[in-house]
Design a protein around this motif. Structure first.
Motif, PDB file in Angstrom:
ATOM      1  N   ALA A 125       0.835  -1.205   0.000  1.00 40.74           N
ATOM      2  CA  ALA A 125       0.000   0.000   0.000  1.00 40.74           C
ATOM      3  C   ALA A 125       0.864   1.247   0.000  1.00 40.74           C
ATOM      4  N   ALA A 126       1.909   1.243   0.825  1.00 44.54           N
ATOM      5  CA  ALA A 126       2.808   2.396   0.889  1.00 44.54           C
ATOM      6  C   ALA A 126       3.490   2.634  -0.457  1.00 44.54           C
ATOM      7  N   ALA A 127       3.850   1.549  -1.147  1.00 46.62           N
ATOM      8  CA  ALA A 127       4.484   1.684  -2.465  1.00 46.62           C
ATOM      9  C   ALA A 127       3.506   2.293  -3.465  1.00 46.62           C
ATOM     10  N   ALA A 128       2.250   1.842  -3.433  1.00 43.65           N
ATOM     11  CA  ALA A 128       1.237   2.394  -4.333  1.00 43.65           C
ATOM     12  C   ALA A 128       1.024   3.877  -4.056  1.00 43.65           C
ATOM     13  N   TRP A 129       0.955   4.235  -2.784  1.00 41.74           N
ATOM     14  CA  TRP A 129       0.782   5.646  -2.427  1.00 41.74           C
ATOM     15  C   TRP A 129       2.002   6.480  -2.825  1.00 41.74           C
ATOM     16  N   ALA A 130       3.195   5.911  -2.673  1.00 38.99           N
ATOM     17  CA  ALA A 130       4.411   6.642  -3.031  1.00 38.99           C
ATOM     18  C   ALA A 130       4.437   6.938  -4.525  1.00 38.99           C
ATOM     19  N   VAL A 131       4.033   5.959  -5.340  1.00 40.00           N
ATOM     20  CA  VAL A 131       3.973   6.180  -6.791  1.00 40.00           C
ATOM     21  C   VAL A 131       2.912   7.226  -7.111  1.00 40.00           C
ATOM     22  N   ALA A 132       1.770   7.168  -6.421  1.00 41.26           N
ATOM     23  CA  ALA A 132       0.703   8.145  -6.647  1.00 41.26           C
ATOM     24  C   ALA A 132       1.201   9.561  -6.354  1.00 41.26           C
ATOM     25  N   ILE A 133       1.891   9.740  -5.250  1.00 40.06           N
ATOM     26  CA  ILE A 133       2.421  11.061  -4.904  1.00 40.06           C
ATOM     27  C   ILE A 133       3.518  11.462  -5.874  1.00 40.06           C
ATOM     28  N   GLY A 134       4.288  10.484  -6.349  1.00 39.18           N
ATOM     29  CA  GLY A 134       5.319  10.780  -7.349  1.00 39.18           C
ATOM     30  C   GLY A 134       4.704  11.300  -8.639  1.00 39.18           C
ATOM     31  N   ILE A 135       3.597  10.703  -9.060  1.00 42.22           N
ATOM     32  CA  ILE A 135       2.902  11.182 -10.260  1.00 42.22           C
ATOM     33  C   ILE A 135       2.352  12.582 -10.031  1.00 42.22           C
TER      34      ILE A 135
ATOM     35  N   VAL B 147      -6.613   4.464  -4.420  1.00 39.47           N
ATOM     36  CA  VAL B 147      -7.669   3.541  -4.009  1.00 39.47           C
ATOM     37  C   VAL B 147      -7.102   2.148  -3.736  1.00 39.47           C
ATOM     38  N   VAL B 148      -6.225   1.666  -4.624  1.00 39.05           N
ATOM     39  CA  VAL B 148      -5.619   0.349  -4.424  1.00 39.05           C
ATOM     40  C   VAL B 148      -4.864   0.314  -3.096  1.00 39.05           C
ATOM     41  N   GLY B 149      -4.083   1.354  -2.828  1.00 38.24           N
ATOM     42  CA  GLY B 149      -3.355   1.420  -1.571  1.00 38.24           C
ATOM     43  C   GLY B 149      -4.287   1.415  -0.375  1.00 38.24           C
ATOM     44  N   SER B 150      -5.401   2.141  -0.466  1.00 43.47           N
ATOM     45  CA  SER B 150      -6.356   2.207   0.647  1.00 43.47           C
ATOM     46  C   SER B 150      -7.011   0.864   0.915  1.00 43.47           C
ATOM     47  N   LEU B 151      -7.380   0.135  -0.141  1.00 45.14           N
ATOM     48  CA  LEU B 151      -8.009  -1.166   0.041  1.00 45.14           C
ATOM     49  C   LEU B 151      -7.047  -2.156   0.696  1.00 45.14           C
TER      50      LEU B 151
ATOM     51  N   LEU C 166      -5.728   6.636   7.311  1.00 48.80           N
ATOM     52  CA  LEU C 166      -4.559   7.036   6.532  1.00 48.80           C
ATOM     53  C   LEU C 166      -4.846   7.108   5.038  1.00 48.80           C
ATOM     54  N   GLY C 167      -5.715   6.235   4.543  1.00 47.97           N
ATOM     55  CA  GLY C 167      -6.056   6.268   3.123  1.00 47.97           C
ATOM     56  C   GLY C 167      -6.665   7.594   2.710  1.00 47.97           C
ATOM     57  N   ALA C 168      -7.573   8.120   3.527  1.00 41.95           N
ATOM     58  CA  ALA C 168      -8.188   9.413   3.224  1.00 41.95           C
ATOM     59  C   ALA C 168      -7.165  10.536   3.328  1.00 41.95           C
ATOM     60  N   ILE C 169      -6.265  10.440   4.304  1.00 43.88           N
ATOM     61  CA  ILE C 169      -5.219  11.456   4.468  1.00 43.88           C
ATOM     62  C   ILE C 169      -4.307  11.479   3.247  1.00 43.88           C
ATOM     63  N   ILE C 170      -3.913  10.292   2.778  1.00 44.61           N
ATOM     64  CA  ILE C 170      -3.051  10.202   1.600  1.00 44.61           C
ATOM     65  C   ILE C 170      -3.764  10.759   0.371  1.00 44.61           C
ATOM     66  N   ALA C 171      -5.056  10.479   0.239  1.00 47.23           N
ATOM     67  CA  ALA C 171      -5.817  10.989  -0.910  1.00 47.23           C
ATOM     68  C   ALA C 171      -5.785  12.513  -0.941  1.00 47.23           C
TER      69      ALA C 171
ATOM     70  N   ALA D 192     -10.945   9.562  -1.459  1.00 43.77           N
ATOM     71  CA  ALA D 192     -11.133   9.834  -0.028  1.00 43.77           C
ATOM     72  C   ALA D 192     -12.191   8.915   0.573  1.00 43.77           C
ATOM     73  N   ILE D 193     -13.262   8.644  -0.174  1.00 42.97           N
ATOM     74  CA  ILE D 193     -14.307   7.739   0.311  1.00 42.97           C
ATOM     75  C   ILE D 193     -13.747   6.335   0.502  1.00 42.97           C
ATOM     76  N   PHE D 194     -12.984   5.855  -0.490  1.00 41.21           N
ATOM     77  CA  PHE D 194     -12.385   4.528  -0.378  1.00 41.21           C
ATOM     78  C   PHE D 194     -11.342   4.498   0.743  1.00 41.21           C
ATOM     79  N   GLY D 195     -10.714   5.625   1.008  1.00 44.13           N
ATOM     80  CA  GLY D 195      -9.683   5.666   2.040  1.00 44.13           C
ATOM     81  C   GLY D 195     -10.215   5.831   3.440  1.00 44.13           C
ATOM     82  N   THR D 196     -11.472   6.247   3.564  1.00 47.89           N
ATOM     83  CA  THR D 196     -12.059   6.452   4.888  1.00 47.89           C
ATOM     84  C   THR D 196     -12.548   5.141   5.475  1.00 47.89           C
ATOM     85  N   SER D 197     -12.221   4.893   6.725  1.00 47.25           N
ATOM     86  CA  SER D 197     -12.698   3.702   7.426  1.00 47.25           C
ATOM     87  C   SER D 197     -13.927   4.086   8.238  1.00 47.25           C
ATOM     88  N   PHE D 198     -15.095   3.676   7.784  1.00 48.90           N
ATOM     89  CA  PHE D 198     -16.342   4.028   8.466  1.00 48.90           C
ATOM     90  C   PHE D 198     -16.621   3.097   9.646  1.00 48.90           C
ATOM     91  N   THR D 199     -16.054   1.902   9.642  1.00 53.07           N
ATOM     92  CA  THR D 199     -16.172   0.956  10.753  1.00 53.07           C
ATOM     93  C   THR D 199     -14.762   0.526  11.135  1.00 53.07           C
TER      94      THR D 199
END
Length: 301
Positions: A60-70, A101-105, A130-135, A172-179
């Protein structure tokens, strides 16, 4: 006891990556908050589960790192071009959203295997959201710079900015943990199930959002996605995507599982703290993940 289910019951083995242990020894009741040392976790995953959760978090961290790199590439190269390549910019936004989204899931699945404790509120919030924060990190600066870019006209800003906002909201929706899962919740559910039934074993169906204390309850015998009932540990149920133990476990135990009111009352009395944890958890009232699978539950039952 209620009549056995006509649906096929499938055993979910305590999977390497989904089974669990709790701190402390002795009875299920003793392994609750009162039976552990001050520095011990309320609930701990097995080494296999911990290892799987760690691997998922690294991916997940790798996916987020690439997303931020883009995002950085879009800010410092695409938006600097004259004219701005709109197709390249929108493509960068969409790819960033997919990776987010992939990283958040993956991160959410890791949290199901290795949840945080509510005792550290800051860590609990960050780990679960953290998924919503990264988004927000991956999109907000880019969206702001799109609307303030001098190399784009109004229509281009509206198009690219609009796409960016939509993708941000989706990510952000996919990154938010509602439960948000917690160690306290897992420990309480396991204690209750073990005290009532004598074994850490629960039942659920594909598509449902909760699990139950026996296979004869109506909710798991309704038509489901694959026509099967799954049984396994509390940790295995969570690893399989279930949010929590049904809030109607008391009434189900008496009406459908063959337990008496006295037995249920004894569990509630001895494990009153665990029952309170379950009832006060931030999960919503029992509701079906899809209508054909489970009936709606009332939080008061």
């Amino acid at each position: 006891m209620a009549e056995s289910s006509k649906k096929k019951v499938v055993r979910v083995e305590a999977p390497k990556g989904a089974s669990s242990t709790r701190a402390g020894g002795g009875s299920a009741a003793a392994r609750g908050a009162g039976g552990r040392g001050p520095d011990e976790p309320v609930w701990t995953p097995t080494p296999e589960a911990k290892g799987k959760a760690t691997r998922l978090r690294w991916i997940a961290a790798a996916a987020w790192a690439v997303a931020i790199g883009i995002e950085i590439f879009a800010i410092f190269w695409i938006l600097k071009q004259v004219p701005v390549n709109m197709w390249l910019l929108i493509g960068a936004i969409v790819v960033t959203g997919v990776l987010s989204v992939v990283g958040s899931l993956l991160w959410k699945q890791a949290n199901r295997l290795d949840p945080a404790s509510r005792s550290d509120s800051t860590r609990f919030f960050v780990q679960n959201q953290l998924g919503a924060i990264i988004a927000i990190i991956a999109f907000l600066p880019l969206i702001i710079l799109i609307f303030t870019n001098k190399n784009m006209d109004g229509k281009q800003k509206a198009l690219a900015g609009g796409v960016g906002i939509v993708v941000l909201l989706v990510a952000a929706i996919f990154g938010t943990s509602f439960t948000s899962p917690s160690q306290e919740q897992y420990a309480a559910e396991t204690n209750i199930v073990e005290k009532l039934t004598g074994v850490d074993e629960v039942f659920w169906v594909k598509g449902g959002s909760v699990f139950h204390v026996c296979e004869t309850v109506p909710d798991v015998n309704k038509e489901s996605a694959d026509g099967q009932i799954y049984r396994g540990t509390v940790a295995a149920a969570h690893a399989g995507g279930k949010d929590r133990l049904t809030l109607r476990w008391q009434s189900e135990a008496v009406k459908y599982c063959g337990y008496t009111e006295e037995q249920v009352d004894a569990v509630e009395s001895e494990l009153s703290g665990d029952v309170a944890v379950l009832e006060n958890n931030d999960a919503p009232a029992d509701a079906p993940a899809d209508a054909p699978t489970e009936g709606t539950e009332s939080p008061t039952e």
